[in-house]
Design an enzyme around this catalytic site. Structure first.
Site, mmCIF file in Angstrom:
data_model
loop_
_atom_site.group_PDB
_atom_site.id
_atom_site.type_symbol
_atom_site.label_atom_id
_atom_site.label_comp_id
_atom_site.label_asym_id
_atom_site.label_seq_id
_atom_site.Cartn_x
_atom_site.Cartn_y
_atom_site.Cartn_z
ATOM 1 N N ALA A 56 3.664 3.309 2.427
ATOM 2 C CA ALA A 56 4.194 4.485 2.370
ATOM 3 C C ALA A 56 4.996 4.726 3.758
ATOM 4 O O ALA A 56 4.669 4.168 4.692
ATOM 5 C CB ALA A 56 2.899 5.470 2.781
ATOM 6 N N ILE A 82 2.284 0.735 6.537
ATOM 7 C CA ILE A 82 3.234 1.822 6.997
ATOM 8 C C ILE A 82 4.535 0.971 6.987
ATOM 9 O O ILE A 82 4.822 -0.015 7.412
ATOM 10 C CB ILE A 82 2.967 1.893 8.552
ATOM 11 N N LYS A 83 5.439 1.714 6.357
ATOM 12 C CA LYS A 83 6.635 1.174 5.989
ATOM 13 C C LYS A 83 7.558 1.680 7.057
ATOM 14 O O LYS A 83 7.728 2.853 7.190
ATOM 15 C CB LYS A 83 7.200 1.689 4.632
ATOM 16 N N LEU A 84 8.358 0.898 7.645
ATOM 17 C CA LEU A 84 9.148 1.266 8.933
ATOM 18 C C LEU A 84 10.653 0.446 8.700
ATOM 19 O O LEU A 84 10.780 -0.756 8.220
ATOM 20 C CB LEU A 84 8.569 0.480 10.301
#
EC number: 2.2.1.2
Length: 214
Positions: A56, A82-84
């Protein structure tokens, strides 16, 4: 090799999951927007279908904001990754989240050096975009090969997610290179199972079966 499905369409995720093909899911703000639903509602439903990593993406551009968003996303479910973005601020957030034990996926990678930086920052996953590189006449799969070599040379544990997959050839080449994961649109997953000789073979078997005395 693991297959992630690259979509926020819950129906597609269910269908792919029923085929036994889905090890995880990648989403992004664009895919969520297409669903027309609240972000958190979509993510929660996905976690109920797939027991694997669910990426996400944050929308903040500064590390502090990314870290705050990540904390909220991580509360949704234990499988949230966590998509960064691959930016200096994204790397800063990646390093901080890694220290907190939160899994990360650094996305929008277009060079081997970007992947190396993400791995050094402790990314759980790195996501090079092969299709978008092909679109500008660069060798998308070539950077996957380079990233794999670099990671093998130095023992980095970050897993390579081949992203922006457009066709079965991308998946084949990812497997031949030894990438850990391909994140694949549902339409391409279905293409992987198809071949005209398979279809004609089934038709012939059925025709022959009709001639068997009953």
């Amino acid at each position: 090799m693991k297959f992630f499905i690259d979509t926020a369409d819950v129906k597609e995720i269910r269908q792919a999951h029923d085929l036994g093909l889905v090890d995880g899911v990648t989403t992004n703000p664009s895919l969520i927007a297409k669903s027309g639903r609240k972000f958190e509602d979509v993510i929660k439903e996905i976690t109920e279908i797939v027991d694997g990593p669910i990426s996400a993406e944050v929308v903040s551009l500064e590390a502090a904001g990314m870290i705050r968003e990540a904390g909220e996303l991580a509360k949704i479910h234990k499988n949230i990754v966590i998509k960064l973005p691959m930016t200096p601020e994204g790397l800063k957030a990646c390093a901080a989240l890694t220290r907190e034990g939160i899994k990360t996926n650094v996305t929008l990678i277009f060079t081997p050096m970007q992947a190396l930086l993400a791995a050094k920052a402790g990314a759980t996953y790195v996501s090079p975009f092969v299709g978008r590189l092909d679109d500008i006449s660069q060798d998308g799969m070539g950077i996957i090969d380079d990233i794999k070599t670099i990671f093998d040379n130095y023992g980095y544990q970050s897993e390579i997610i081949v992203a922006s997959v457009r066709n079965p050839v991308h998946v084949l080449n990812a497997a031949l290179i030894g990438a850990d994961i391909a994140t694949i649109p549902y339409s391409v997953m279905l293409q992987l199972a198809k071949h005209p000789l398979t279809d004609s073979g089934i038709e012939r078997f059925l025709k022959d079966w009709e001639s068997v005395p009953k």
